[in-house]
Design a protein around this motif. Sequence first.
Motif, mmCIF file in Angstrom:
data_model
loop_
_atom_site.group_PDB
_atom_site.id
_atom_site.type_symbol
_atom_site.label_atom_id
_atom_site.label_comp_id
_atom_site.label_asym_id
_atom_site.label_seq_id
_atom_site.Cartn_x
_atom_site.Cartn_y
_atom_site.Cartn_z
ATOM 1 N N ALA A 263 0.846 -1.191 0.000
ATOM 2 C CA ALA A 263 0.000 0.000 0.000
ATOM 3 C C ALA A 263 0.879 1.238 0.000
ATOM 4 O O ALA A 263 1.825 1.326 0.772
ATOM 5 N N LYS A 264 0.561 2.176 -0.873
ATOM 6 C CA LYS A 264 1.280 3.455 -0.795
ATOM 7 C C LYS A 264 0.892 4.158 0.491
ATOM 8 O O LYS A 264 1.737 4.726 1.180
ATOM 9 N N GLU A 265 -0.395 4.129 0.780
ATOM 10 C CA GLU A 265 -0.887 4.691 2.042
ATOM 11 C C GLU A 265 -1.750 3.630 2.710
ATOM 12 O O GLU A 265 -2.510 2.936 2.032
ATOM 13 N N CYS A 266 -1.638 3.544 4.002
ATOM 14 C CA CYS A 266 -2.442 2.562 4.728
ATOM 15 C C CYS A 266 -3.206 3.264 5.842
ATOM 16 O O CYS A 266 -2.617 4.036 6.611
ATOM 17 N N ILE A 267 -4.505 3.027 5.871
ATOM 18 C CA ILE A 267 -5.331 3.580 6.940
ATOM 19 C C ILE A 267 -5.857 2.414 7.774
ATOM 20 O O ILE A 267 -6.555 1.542 7.260
ATOM 21 N N VAL A 268 -5.468 2.398 9.028
ATOM 22 C CA VAL A 268 -5.968 1.361 9.918
ATOM 23 C C VAL A 268 -7.209 1.902 10.617
ATOM 24 O O VAL A 268 -7.143 2.906 11.337
ATOM 25 N N ALA A 269 -8.333 1.251 10.352
ATOM 26 C CA ALA A 269 -9.598 1.632 10.979
ATOM 27 C C ALA A 269 -10.181 0.355 11.583
ATOM 28 O O ALA A 269 -11.297 -0.040 11.307
ATOM 29 N N ALA A 270 -9.328 -0.289 12.394
ATOM 30 C CA ALA A 270 -9.629 -1.646 12.855
ATOM 31 C C ALA A 270 -10.487 -1.665 14.102
ATOM 32 O O ALA A 270 -10.808 -2.722 14.618
ATOM 33 N N GLY A 271 -10.855 -0.487 14.605
ATOM 34 C CA GLY A 271 -11.782 -0.461 15.725
ATOM 35 C C GLY A 271 -11.111 -0.666 17.066
ATOM 36 O O GLY A 271 -9.909 -0.440 17.223
ATOM 37 N N ALA A 272 -11.923 -1.099 18.031
ATOM 38 C CA ALA A 272 -11.447 -1.246 19.398
ATOM 39 C C ALA A 272 -12.090 -2.484 19.998
ATOM 40 O O ALA A 272 -13.162 -2.920 19.566
ATOM 41 N N TYR A 273 -11.396 -3.057 20.977
ATOM 42 C CA TYR A 273 -11.905 -4.260 21.625
ATOM 43 C C TYR A 273 -12.587 -3.891 22.927
ATOM 44 O O TYR A 273 -11.977 -3.276 23.795
#
Lengths: 974, 227, 102
Positions: A263-273
Amino acid sequence: MTGERLNAPMGLLINRDQPVSFSFEGRHYRGYAGDSIASALIGNGQWLMSRSFKYHRPRSVLTMAGQDANTLVQLASDPNVLADRTPVSEALRVEGQNYAGSLEGDRDALLNHFGRFMPVGFYYRAFYKPKGIWDWWEKAIRKKAGLGVVDLNATAGYHDKEFLHYDVVIIGAGPAGLSAALTAADAGVSVLLVDENPVIGGALTYSRFDPAGVHADGLRNELSEKVLNHTNIRVMTEATCNAWFTDNWLPVIQGKRLYKVRAKECIVAAGAYEQHVVFRNNDLPGVMMCSAADRLMKLYAVRPGKKAVILAGNDEAYLTALALAEQGVHVAALIDMRDKAQDPALADAVAEACINIKTGMTVYEALPQAGNKHIRAVDVRAITGQGKVADQGEIIDCDLLCMSAGFMPAYQLLCQAGARLSYDDERARFEITDLQPHLHIAGSVNGVYTLNAVLADGKAKALKALELLGKAPAEPVPAVHCEKQMNYHWPIFKHPQAKEFVDFDEDLQIKDIVNATRIGYRDVQLVKRFSTVGMGPSQGRHSALPTARLVADATERSVSETGVTTARPPFNAEKLAVIAGRAFDPYRQSAMHHRHVELGAKMIPAGSWQRPAFYGAAENRLECIAKEAHAVRNKVAVIDVSTLGGIELRGPDAAEFMNRIYTFGFLKQAVGRTRYAVLTNEQGVVIDDGVSCRFAEDCFYVTATTTGVDSVYRNMTRWNAMWRLRVDISNVTSAFAAVNLAGPDSRKVLEKITDLDVSAQAFPYLDCHEADIKTAAGNIPARLLRVGFVGELGYEIHVPSRYGEALWDVVMQAGAEFGITPFGVETQRLLRLEKGHIIVSQDTDGMSHPGELSLGWAINRKKPFFVGCRSVDIVMNAKQTRKLVGFTLPADLRHKGLKPEEGHIVLRGDDISGNITSCEYSPALDAIIGLGYVGIDQADTGSQFRIRVSGGHEVQAVVTELPFYDADNKRQEM
Amino acid sequence: MTDTMVTPGDTLARSGLYRKIADAEFLSTPESAIAASYSADDSEQARNCGLCDLTPVIRTGWRGKTAAEHLQSLGYPVPENPNQALTKDSGETLVRLSRTEFWVLGSLQDMGTAVTEAARQPSPGSDCYPLFCQDSHAWLMLSGDHCAGVMAKLCGVDMRAQSFPPGSVAQTSVARINAIVVHHQVAGTDVFSLLFDAGYHAYLWDVLQDAMAEFSGAPVGVRAFGI
Amino acid sequence: MKILNCPLNGPRNISEFVYGGEVKQMPDPASCTDREWAEYVFYHNNGTGVVREWWLHAPSGYWFIAERHRVSDEVVRTYDPSELEQSEFFAAPPADVQEARQ
């Protein structure tokens, strides 16, 4: 039966028109297509899914999101499958695991009562004395504490890998991820959206974002539709990004394929536990996260209980209370650990639903049904201080307890990227900082929770990514504000009878963590190693935060000071088959390969090449080699030497270049002559050798060892990047196919297939010529070298590789009348050993300098420079300590199993003075011969030395003058 | 080229692969034999996902400071930058691998006969050396709509059209061996020519077959390209 | 996996490259002391900061120089070796060595 389900719109994932039947523990159940194993079981009232690791306590769903180990079950060929993630399918057979007897009546559940005899660090401390006892204990413990059963007959099936490249990769398709994806894709860049769930939407698919519960569905439909129909977005569902590696290199696993995504740019929107509350018996079936209850209802239309109690550390739990009430669950009480809800309107809505709110209180203990099979009531107490409760409480009956102590960001990938997770003790908030420049976070992983802020955050991060890509639209970056308080600061309540679980995977209680600090482990990483907290399948998703809190408290520090344990790849357990994938195991074959196979050759690897070891059956190895050697020594034989390295040097400075690279002098090498070429590195160590052939003033063809040529070539090109001589360097290894035609009759064969005068006078030893090889189909241009590697009259014939098979054929035809025999590498190794020729890298090691190898003759000490010259000067002038010598042993030792092998040691008194590098039985000499390093004082011809062979026996060898065979080299020079 | 059918094991020069593709019909080339066709609908196969052994087709190359001039004097167009390729109307493809290194891949129209002629021209005196690519490298040609999809399973370089348009060249690692990948067109079909160490001929053929399977790929002969 | 920018082939996965050691200046082998020679051959400067290194792009056989920061692992610049003067590699240019000896 399928059990009673809630009405639509509950049950987003299930298809009520498609019932499926499956079995669990031998009993048959029915569910719907789209059900997970866990939802189908609970839909049938079957709560018990597993037994805990250490105490064998009954366990059931905790998160309904695959974030815990409570639902690990066994499929026929797949152990440790998460029941809350794995869909049911028709006729699926599911079993429990980690129990003795049956899941319902696990005999090992008695272990529950012996908890105080199994303190943390127990394994390390209890089972190692007396010595050897661990071998016994290990089997017993592994049986009790094991997970699933591996099917040893299982086959991996076809797994493979694929590389993907995207401008923007977004991990997590919740509201933040969807918003980011649309913003980026609308600007025209390529977007990959990865989510582990079967449908996109994240929390929008199960969570209630407003009291009335009307907003999420509409928004999810709107965003999903746009995303799924966007030409610039590829959506991968049921896919897990299992790590972050340098420069946004993301392994994404979907089914049986591992995608290597760049990925040239990576957005982590993986939430929360969502986090649990630590109180006694917090592991009973029926105790679950608020979000788990939400998921059961919304995704699967399963009612999680009849009578619920809610334990709140934040406002989210209020929304769950409303959802439960709406679906007909009697919510007996909402226990809020805080003094009041953050949003008064929400509290009003809950009160309006006739739910009794008790603030400043907690559940102190969950009371079990018989056998700990389910929760039956809770003991509710007023909180009197941090972790302290009133002496008396109220018992409230319930069959469901939904808890939410707070939320911890899905920090794993980000920590792998070197980001810092910090914790604000005052506000009980997490923050992730020190992100890589092309890595962004959005949504709850970034501490943003209100829906509008989450959407804005997704958009803002996409705009940031676009800016870095040089594609930013002229749009203002939205401001992101969220003051929502999600974490209750101390959701931990110690109980004198313990069983307040910090880590469900490893059955760790409050005292286990605290004791670790008492023994002296202050660092959370050390506490983890000692106690195994966070080492189970859920990898600290729930245990990391309470552990950090407990360690901080016990060592009188703050959580921000102790930090939390590091998360390393992989994020989720991954199958070895996925990593192995389709194996790429490159091999090279010479142009004559199929002729060898047709002749019954036993092929062996030589570097990347496949070469004939000898011709014949493996069980006749020694006879085959002896027969081939006899043919070389007495008649004529041929070996494929195509794999020999070849380097072509052309240009006005070719001779000067040779002179600088190799140890010998090459300026005066005559055209049409060959010369032995030894290569040393800058340390003066011999690293390769070959034959230099001068075909013109400005053209050298130099051979190199099969396995060494690539590095020789690289060395040459690197040196010339500095020297800048006028020479072109080509690695022509694969461009030439070659044979070595060897034996007393080899001249007779060669003269049949070339017009060149090959008489001893016209073509003497060490000459080289270019000539045609004649065949019925036409002439083949060839390079002919008179060589002596195997010690007989012999010629190497090198031809362009396209003619290699034709060359083999014409040589075999011409040689037929002389009984020509093909021979293999093993035979060649024996023959060269009889001649005392070294093989670089077999008879040399990382210290071998020319003096040790008696190669002083191959070094021109008069020329001004060659690579390593100064080192060679230094080591050859220094006192020599060892030498490579030839040695001989009686032939009959081989029948007694006493023949030395490569690597056996040479002794001087009790000390090791050297080692054996080559050793074979020579039929020509009827003796065992070899090469080996011996101490310089053992190196004189005729002196004896001892070799320790297999089984610790010692044999006495005699240093022998080289070569062993044909000492005056008459045969090769005839 | 002649239009005679031949048995590939009878010629003087042989592709290392001929046994693997023995079910094809073979045409003769100047020195060797090339797979002409496997079945009637080869051309449709080639447009979808085909693999063709072009090793017998003539190719050559030069390296050195004056190589570009030499190429021009032979009437070949010279790609402006390294890792670019140009295809002549007559079908030869010029591949520039570095500032000083050029390869000429023969045309399927004449199986590279014209290149043989060019290779006979003496190279200018200094600093222009003919290369050994006819023998050192094997040549496989992947064709059709799924070239990039097949390569994505073998190679870490993005070979989708937007980042690897016709005329692009990549010197990279394919299934763990070094290879030159050239994106060009033959008879209007997008193709990727793969040039790699001849010793790996059988290895890469099998690897490509495996990677092509999900796209219903299959071997094709040169007739698929209107030859 | 790290990306390295090859001056000839552009950005590629680091797995396509082979490390070739630090760029060091060879002392004049004809005149230096044994100690100077040993330091050149065996000793490596293990400091922080930017270091010049040889890297080979294996598929194209192309050697180049990378300037890499030893702490951040950031590659600051890559370029063709011809951009460096020969004196960066040799205290005494090899041609001179040869003439001087003859």
